[in-house]
Design a protein around this motif. Structure first.
Motif, mmCIF file in Angstrom:
data_model
loop_
_atom_site.group_PDB
_atom_site.id
_atom_site.type_symbol
_atom_site.label_atom_id
_atom_site.label_comp_id
_atom_site.label_asym_id
_atom_site.label_seq_id
_atom_site.Cartn_x
_atom_site.Cartn_y
_atom_site.Cartn_z
ATOM 1 N N ARG A 74 2.812 -60.794 0.239
ATOM 2 C CA ARG A 74 2.337 -58.955 0.769
ATOM 3 C C ARG A 74 2.934 -58.545 -0.482
ATOM 4 O O ARG A 74 2.034 -57.836 0.131
ATOM 5 C CB ARG A 74 4.328 -59.061 1.933
ATOM 6 C CG ARG A 74 3.874 -60.119 3.401
ATOM 7 C CD ARG A 74 4.654 -59.350 4.032
ATOM 8 N NE ARG A 74 6.595 -59.137 3.323
ATOM 9 C CZ ARG A 74 7.260 -60.724 4.101
ATOM 10 N NH1 ARG A 74 6.312 -61.707 4.151
ATOM 11 N NH2 ARG A 74 8.622 -60.446 3.334
ATOM 12 N N ALA A 78 -0.859 -56.643 -0.011
ATOM 13 C CA ALA A 78 -0.684 -54.938 -0.124
ATOM 14 C C ALA A 78 -0.098 -54.149 -1.601
ATOM 15 O O ALA A 78 -1.283 -53.075 -1.366
ATOM 16 C CB ALA A 78 1.486 -53.640 -0.122
ATOM 17 N N PRO A 81 -5.501 -55.187 -1.257
ATOM 18 C CA PRO A 81 -5.286 -55.592 0.438
ATOM 19 C C PRO A 81 -7.091 -56.499 0.546
ATOM 20 O O PRO A 81 -6.445 -57.620 1.470
ATOM 21 C CB PRO A 81 -6.223 -54.695 1.599
ATOM 22 C CG PRO A 81 -5.069 -53.224 0.229
ATOM 23 C CD PRO A 81 -5.403 -53.649 -1.198
#
Length: 295
Positions: A74, A78, A81
């Motif tokens: 993740r 972040a 993207p």
């Protein structure tokens, strides 16, 4: 049909250094236009202790596997993207798992240490072992770097030129890394005049040193002989031990690239003195690029 490009692999263990390695690896994957594989070896805690990164906050064994890689993936997503970041959990020893992953990787990225709580200047055993055995280039995030591959703080890649000549994988890797970042490459060849060759005769003063420097210049030119004409490469020969010369110059570089010889069937760390030294003392990330040689 085009051959699929190999991914960048990053090793994570939940520590702050390994999560910062995710940032670098994500940048590296984007530069190369490839997938990122986020790998956690479930036996890592045997070597690196139990202190997790403060932002995870879940120290139980049940969390150590999937939550670590999911959190790291993740984090990479972040940051970029559009990057495909695949979390992977492997029930293996960390050294074996990452070296095995490196057989199908364009590069391996690891932090300088794991979860042992040691000072960050110390190099972890897993990072050292992976750098000494992997088949692909290994980037170890050393020093007070800015935790990102690009844009770099200093705007240059540093290459330590050894004895490999024009076919050196380290040279090719360094040129490609500088190109991806749009920065110059500084290629350095260190040289020394052995003490037994010095002379006190005034007419001979400096003669042995001059010969050794000329050999260093010739070796440097030979190593860079086949570079593209438009490659932005700065050549330097510097008197001194290679490990000290490169460590000193690493303070003004974003990445230091060195080669390491590998021999089939040989056990133990296959790094060489220069690569081993800069892995412990470099002020910037170090890329160790293997070169297989006949025994």
């Amino acid at each position: 049909m085009s051959t699929p490009q190999l991914p960048v692999v990053v090793g994570v263990d939940g520590s702050e250094p390994s999560l910062r390695a995710v940032d670098w690896a994500a940048d590296e994957a984007v530069l190369r236009g490839v997938e990122l594989r986020v790998v956690y070896a479930s036996l890592w805690e045997r070597y690196e202790g139990t202190a997790l990164a403060t932002d995870l906050g879940k120290p139980s064994e049940a969390v150590l596997a999937q939550d670590v890689v999911d959190s790291a993936a993740r984090r990479a997503h972040a940051r970029h993207p559009d990057l495909k970041a695949t979390p992977v959990v492997l029930p293996e020893e960390p050294e074996y798992a990452l070296v095995h992953e490196g057989r199908q990787a364009s590069a391996l990225v690891v932090g300088s240490r794991g979860r042992s709580g040691l000072a960050e200047r110390l190099l972890g055993s897993v990072s050292l072992s992976v750098a000494a055995h992997a088949d692909c280039p290994v980037i170890v995030l050393r020093g007070s770097h800015d935790k990102q591959a690009v844009p770099g703080t200093h705007g240059r890649v540093l290459l330590g030129v050894g004895e490999d000549g024009a076919e050196s994988p380290a040279v090719r890797f360094a040129v490609a890394e500088a190109r991806r970042r749009g920065v110059p490459l500084e290629a350095v060849r260190a040289w020394r005049c052995p003490a037994h060759e010095s002379t006190d005769h005034p007419l001979m003063a400096g003669e042995p040193a001059r010969l050794h420097e000329e050999r260093a210049v010739a070796a440097l030119e030979g190593a860079l002989h086949d570079l593209p004409a438009d490659a932005d490469v700065h050549r330097r020969t510097i008197e001194g031990h290679a490990r000290k010369v490169l460590t000193d110059l690493s303070h003004d570089a974003d990445l230091l690239v060195v080669g390491a010889k590998r021999r089939e069937g040989h056990l133990g760390l296959q790094l060489g003195r220069v690569a081993h030294a800069v892995l412990h003392h470099s002020a910037c990330p170090v890329a160790v690029v293997p070169r297989w040689v006949q025994t």
